[in-house]
Design a protein around this motif. Structure first.
Motif, PDB file in Angstrom:
ATOM      1  N   LEU A   1       2.439  50.376 -46.167  1.00  0.00           N
ATOM      2  CA  LEU A   1       2.885  48.983 -46.185  1.00  0.00           C
ATOM      3  C   LEU A   1       2.881  48.470 -47.625  1.00  0.00           C
ATOM      4  O   LEU A   1       2.172  48.998 -48.478  1.00  0.00           O
ATOM      5  CB  LEU A   1       1.968  48.119 -45.306  1.00  0.00           C
ATOM      6  CG  LEU A   1       1.922  48.537 -43.832  1.00  0.00           C
ATOM      7  CD1 LEU A   1       0.931  47.663 -43.060  1.00  0.00           C
ATOM      8  CD2 LEU A   1       3.308  48.450 -43.203  1.00  0.00           C
ATOM      9  N   GLN A   2       3.683  47.452 -47.854  1.00  0.00           N
ATOM     10  CA  GLN A   2       3.770  46.879 -49.193  1.00  0.00           C
ATOM     11  C   GLN A   2       2.409  46.388 -49.666  1.00  0.00           C
ATOM     12  O   GLN A   2       1.677  45.757 -48.905  1.00  0.00           O
ATOM     13  CB  GLN A   2       4.751  45.711 -49.156  1.00  0.00           C
ATOM     14  CG  GLN A   2       5.303  45.345 -50.512  1.00  0.00           C
ATOM     15  CD  GLN A   2       6.439  44.350 -50.366  1.00  0.00           C
ATOM     16  OE1 GLN A   2       7.324  44.533 -49.537  1.00  0.00           O
ATOM     17  NE2 GLN A   2       6.389  43.295 -51.140  1.00  0.00           N
TER      18      GLN A   2
ATOM     19  N   GLY B   1      -0.756  50.102 -52.283  1.00  0.00           N
ATOM     20  CA  GLY B   1      -1.076  50.915 -53.459  1.00  0.00           C
ATOM     21  C   GLY B   1      -0.243  52.190 -53.502  1.00  0.00           C
ATOM     22  O   GLY B   1      -0.607  53.159 -54.158  1.00  0.00           O
ATOM     23  N   LYS B   2       0.883  52.169 -52.818  1.00  0.00           N
ATOM     24  CA  LYS B   2       1.729  53.368 -52.689  1.00  0.00           C
ATOM     25  C   LYS B   2       2.268  53.844 -54.045  1.00  0.00           C
ATOM     26  O   LYS B   2       2.184  55.038 -54.346  1.00  0.00           O
ATOM     27  CB  LYS B   2       2.883  53.033 -51.747  1.00  0.00           C
ATOM     28  CG  LYS B   2       3.541  54.210 -51.119  1.00  0.00           C
ATOM     29  CD  LYS B   2       4.286  53.820 -49.853  1.00  0.00           C
ATOM     30  CE  LYS B   2       4.860  52.417 -49.841  1.00  0.00           C
ATOM     31  NZ  LYS B   2       5.824  52.169 -50.919  1.00  0.00           N
ATOM     32  N   THR B   3       2.794  52.924 -54.828  1.00  0.00           N
ATOM     33  CA  THR B   3       3.375  53.303 -56.120  1.00  0.00           C
ATOM     34  C   THR B   3       2.290  53.791 -57.081  1.00  0.00           C
ATOM     35  O   THR B   3       2.441  54.823 -57.735  1.00  0.00           O
ATOM     36  CB  THR B   3       4.158  52.113 -56.716  1.00  0.00           C
ATOM     37  OG1 THR B   3       5.147  51.731 -55.760  1.00  0.00           O
ATOM     38  CG2 THR B   3       4.835  52.476 -58.013  1.00  0.00           C
ATOM     39  N   THR B   4       1.196  53.052 -57.135  1.00  0.00           N
ATOM     40  CA  THR B   4       0.074  53.456 -57.984  1.00  0.00           C
ATOM     41  C   THR B   4      -0.402  54.850 -57.578  1.00  0.00           C
ATOM     42  O   THR B   4      -0.651  55.710 -58.429  1.00  0.00           O
ATOM     43  CB  THR B   4      -1.104  52.456 -57.813  1.00  0.00           C
ATOM     44  OG1 THR B   4      -0.602  51.136 -57.984  1.00  0.00           O
ATOM     45  CG2 THR B   4      -2.210  52.716 -58.792  1.00  0.00           C
TER      46      THR B   4
ATOM     47  N   LYS C   1      -0.860  58.497 -59.425  1.00  0.00           N
ATOM     48  CA  LYS C   1      -2.150  59.195 -59.452  1.00  0.00           C
ATOM     49  C   LYS C   1      -1.995  60.639 -58.965  1.00  0.00           C
ATOM     50  O   LYS C   1      -2.583  61.563 -59.509  1.00  0.00           O
ATOM     51  CB  LYS C   1      -3.152  58.472 -58.544  1.00  0.00           C
ATOM     52  CG  LYS C   1      -3.662  57.153 -59.104  1.00  0.00           C
ATOM     53  CD  LYS C   1      -4.566  56.481 -58.086  1.00  0.00           C
ATOM     54  CE  LYS C   1      -5.212  55.231 -58.636  1.00  0.00           C
ATOM     55  NZ  LYS C   1      -6.090  54.577 -57.653  1.00  0.00           N
TER      56      LYS C   1
ATOM     57  N   THR D   1      -6.883  53.614 -50.457  1.00  0.00           N
ATOM     58  CA  THR D   1      -6.982  53.026 -51.789  1.00  0.00           C
ATOM     59  C   THR D   1      -8.009  51.887 -51.806  1.00  0.00           C
ATOM     60  O   THR D   1      -8.470  51.441 -50.758  1.00  0.00           O
ATOM     61  CB  THR D   1      -5.626  52.445 -52.221  1.00  0.00           C
ATOM     62  OG1 THR D   1      -5.289  51.390 -51.309  1.00  0.00           O
ATOM     63  CG2 THR D   1      -4.536  53.497 -52.199  1.00  0.00           C
ATOM     64  N   LYS D   2      -8.317  51.453 -53.000  1.00  0.00           N
ATOM     65  CA  LYS D   2      -9.191  50.298 -53.248  1.00  0.00           C
ATOM     66  C   LYS D   2     -10.597  50.502 -52.691  1.00  0.00           C
ATOM     67  O   LYS D   2     -11.245  49.564 -52.237  1.00  0.00           O
ATOM     68  CB  LYS D   2      -8.538  49.009 -52.720  1.00  0.00           C
ATOM     69  CG  LYS D   2      -7.076  48.892 -53.203  1.00  0.00           C
ATOM     70  CD  LYS D   2      -6.407  47.595 -52.854  1.00  0.00           C
ATOM     71  CE  LYS D   2      -4.889  47.735 -53.058  1.00  0.00           C
ATOM     72  NZ  LYS D   2      -4.136  46.567 -52.743  1.00  0.00           N
TER      73      LYS D   2
ATOM     74  N   ASP E   1     -12.911  51.110 -54.488  1.00  0.00           N
ATOM     75  CA  ASP E   1     -13.799  50.532 -55.503  1.00  0.00           C
ATOM     76  C   ASP E   1     -14.074  49.057 -55.225  1.00  0.00           C
ATOM     77  O   ASP E   1     -14.991  48.481 -55.778  1.00  0.00           O
ATOM     78  CB  ASP E   1     -13.153  50.667 -56.898  1.00  0.00           C
ATOM     79  CG  ASP E   1     -11.723  50.107 -56.923  1.00  0.00           C
ATOM     80  OD1 ASP E   1     -10.935  50.467 -56.032  1.00  0.00           O
ATOM     81  OD2 ASP E   1     -11.413  49.304 -57.816  1.00  0.00           O
TER      82      ASP E   1
ATOM     83  N   GLY F   1      -8.524  56.356 -53.465  1.00  0.00           N
ATOM     84  CA  GLY F   1      -8.198  55.650 -54.700  1.00  0.00           C
ATOM     85  C   GLY F   1      -9.387  54.779 -55.051  1.00  0.00           C
ATOM     86  O   GLY F   1      -9.889  54.025 -54.210  1.00  0.00           O
ATOM     87  N   THR F   2      -9.859  54.895 -56.295  1.00  0.00           N
ATOM     88  CA  THR F   2     -11.092  54.186 -56.653  1.00  0.00           C
ATOM     89  C   THR F   2     -10.906  53.255 -57.845  1.00  0.00           C
ATOM     90  O   THR F   2     -11.860  52.970 -58.553  1.00  0.00           O
ATOM     91  CB  THR F   2     -12.214  55.200 -56.951  1.00  0.00           C
ATOM     92  OG1 THR F   2     -11.741  56.083 -57.990  1.00  0.00           O
ATOM     93  CG2 THR F   2     -12.567  56.027 -55.736  1.00  0.00           C
ATOM     94  N   GLY F   3      -9.667  52.837 -58.100  1.00  0.00           N
ATOM     95  CA  GLY F   3      -9.435  51.923 -59.208  1.00  0.00           C
ATOM     96  C   GLY F   3      -7.957  51.879 -59.542  1.00  0.00           C
ATOM     97  O   GLY F   3      -7.157  52.574 -58.915  1.00  0.00           O
ATOM     98  N   GLU F   4      -7.595  51.066 -60.521  1.00  0.00           N
ATOM     99  CA  GLU F   4      -6.175  50.906 -60.841  1.00  0.00           C
ATOM    100  C   GLU F   4      -5.643  51.985 -61.787  1.00  0.00           C
ATOM    101  O   GLU F   4      -4.455  52.257 -61.819  1.00  0.00           O
ATOM    102  CB  GLU F   4      -5.940  49.511 -61.442  1.00  0.00           C
ATOM    103  CG  GLU F   4      -6.288  48.405 -60.445  1.00  0.00           C
ATOM    104  CD  GLU F   4      -5.873  47.038 -60.930  1.00  0.00           C
ATOM    105  OE1 GLU F   4      -4.684  46.717 -60.826  1.00  0.00           O
ATOM    106  OE2 GLU F   4      -6.748  46.302 -61.417  1.00  0.00           O
TER     107      GLU F   4
HETATM  108  P1  GDP Z   1       2.672  49.247 -53.292  1.00  0.00           P
HETATM  109  O1  GDP Z   1       3.361  47.940 -53.012  1.00  0.00           O
HETATM  110  O2  GDP Z   1       2.125  49.847 -52.032  1.00  0.00           O
HETATM  111  O3  GDP Z   1       3.482  50.214 -54.079  1.00  0.00           O
HETATM  112  O4  GDP Z   1       1.360  48.893 -54.133  1.00  0.00           O
HETATM  113  P2  GDP Z   1       1.058  49.015 -55.689  1.00  0.00           P
HETATM  114  O5  GDP Z   1       0.961  50.436 -56.093  1.00  0.00           O
HETATM  115  O6  GDP Z   1       1.996  48.144 -56.429  1.00  0.00           O
HETATM  116  O7  GDP Z   1      -0.405  48.417 -55.722  1.00  0.00           O
HETATM  117  C1  GDP Z   1      -0.701  47.091 -55.356  1.00  0.00           C
HETATM  118  C2  GDP Z   1      -1.901  46.618 -56.181  1.00  0.00           C
HETATM  119  O8  GDP Z   1      -3.048  47.345 -55.836  1.00  0.00           O
HETATM  120  C3  GDP Z   1      -1.705  46.825 -57.666  1.00  0.00           C
HETATM  121  O9  GDP Z   1      -2.220  45.688 -58.334  1.00  0.00           O
HETATM  122  C4  GDP Z   1      -2.558  48.055 -57.985  1.00  0.00           C
HETATM  123  O10 GDP Z   1      -3.033  48.065 -59.297  1.00  0.00           O
HETATM  124  C5  GDP Z   1      -3.666  47.902 -56.991  1.00  0.00           C
HETATM  125  N1  GDP Z   1      -4.304  49.172 -56.622  1.00  0.00           N
HETATM  126  C6  GDP Z   1      -3.731  50.293 -56.132  1.00  0.00           C
HETATM  127  N2  GDP Z   1      -4.656  51.242 -55.878  1.00  0.00           N
HETATM  128  C7  GDP Z   1      -5.860  50.714 -56.214  1.00  0.00           C
HETATM  129  C8  GDP Z   1      -7.220  51.185 -56.154  1.00  0.00           C
HETATM  130  O11 GDP Z   1      -7.533  52.306 -55.730  1.00  0.00           O
HETATM  131  N3  GDP Z   1      -8.172  50.303 -56.578  1.00  0.00           N
HETATM  132  C9  GDP Z   1      -7.871  49.048 -57.032  1.00  0.00           C
HETATM  133  N4  GDP Z   1      -8.879  48.265 -57.421  1.00  0.00           N
HETATM  134  N5  GDP Z   1      -6.627  48.584 -57.064  1.00  0.00           N
HETATM  135  C10 GDP Z   1      -5.627  49.395 -56.682  1.00  0.00           C
END
Ligand code: GDP
Length: 301
Positions: free
Chosen positions: A108-109, A112-115, A119, A253-254, A256, A279-282
């Motif tokens: 889902l949007q 953290g898919k793109t991040t 990774k 993800t997240k 952390d 996923g443990t951080g940005e």
């Molecule tokens: P997408 O819409 O699913 O592609 O999500 P994004 O990759 O844009 O991530 C959404 C937000 O979550 C961004 O601000 C990322 O930096 C943050 N994010 C993604 N993975 C992690 C994680 O493991 N830990 C933390 N703290 N933030 C994360």
């Protein structure tokens, strides 16, 4: 990650240790504390119930003399049963025998898919692979731009292709996917990571597009990216995607943040799909493979 749960379990075990011998009464009290600790960590209720039941059965059955004290035996049983809940196997990452290996990213949007795509590329590079990234989110230019930034930051190749308005929607998605796979083959990239469109909720057009991409790309991995902070919602959406697409794994993800860990402990048992990464951080390297035994050791302190 899991600090709260660890603290509460330690308390339950400490109280049990203080009792000297194990009786129906004090094992009952310890199990109540363990149950509460798991529920407060947002572990799925059914997972908690069956885990506690199995621990009870095994704990009451173990009166035979072993090198372990009765309390240590209970701790060991909880340890083993937690590993069972997470899946004993390490759920290894699968590569295709015919490169490029395709990884389809779902989620889902905002999950953290793109991040996570970045990774994964970074993780694969460290393992000696040459990943290529592509975003087939034709609906949000910002999503494609974000992936380009992520690719640059981890030094991975990206296929951007041509996105024209005349050819909107799923046909465009399919063309981009097909071209990217060809491009990866031509450039000698052994892995293609496909970042897909995320929506705010689970809807039929999204699932339909994912099914088409699956049929077209024959991915080795279909990874569902879920935000651990959303707890049981992450479990429910993983369940829905798994039923529709047959996931090969989940990335949480997240971890952390102040996620209580419940999703990590429930997903395998509820959905049948294993958690493969956390996923443990940005940052690109805030990412780890999920090993049930290591996670349980962390939880048990
Ligand atoms: P997408 O819409 O699913 O592609 O999500 P994004 O990759 O844009 O991530 C959404 C937000 O979550 C961004 O601000 C990322 O930096 C943050 N994010 C993604 N993975 C992690 C994680 O493991 N830990 C933390 N703290 N933030 C994360």
């Amino acid at each position: 990650m899991f600090e709260n749960l660890q603290e509460k379990l330690q308390r339950a075990f400490k109280n049990l240790r203080g009792q000297g011998t194990i009786t129906d009464e004090n094992i009952g009290e310890a199990l109540r504390e363990i149950r509460l600790a798991l529920l407060e960590s947002d572990v799925n209720l059914n997972v908690v119930k069956s885990l506690i039941e199995r621990v009870r059965e095994r704990a009451i059955g173990t009166q035979v003399a072993t090198a372990l004290s009765p309390t240590e035996q209970v701790i060991k049983i909880v340890h083993d049963e937690l590993i069972e809940v997470l899946g004993r196997d390490n759920a290894r990452f699968k590569f295709s025998s015919q490169p490029p290996t395709v990884i389809l990213m779902a989620g889902l949007q905002g999950s953290g898919k793109t991040t996570t795509s970045g990774k994964l590329a970074s993780w694969l590079k460290k393992g000696g692979h040459r990943p290529m990234l592509v975003s087939v989110d034709v609906y949000r230019p910002a999503a494609r731009e974000q992936l380009a930034i992520v690719a640059k930051s981890v030094g991975a190749q990206i296929y951007t292709g041509k996105v024209s308005d005349e050819e909107a929607g799923t046909p465009l998605v399919e063309r981009l996917a097909r071209e990217a796979k060809r491009e990866a083959t031509n450039f000698g990239n052994d892995v293609l990571i496909v970042d897909t469109a995320g929506r705010l909720g689970i809807d039929e057009p999204l699932m339909d597009e994912m099914r088409k991409l699956k049929a077209l790309l024959n991915p080795s991995e279909i990874l569902f990216v879920a935000d651990a902070m959303t707890g049981q919602d992450a479990v429910n959406s993983a369940d829905a995607f798994h039923r529709e697409l047959g996931l090969t794994g989940v990335v949480l993800t997240k971890m952390d943040g102040d996620a209580r860990g419940g999703a990590a402990l429930s997903i395998r048992n509820v959905t049948g799909a294993p958690v493969k990464f956390l996923g443990t951080g940005e940052k690109p390297d805030a990412f780890e493979a999920f090993h049930p035994d290591r996670i349980v050791s962390r939880i048990m302190g």
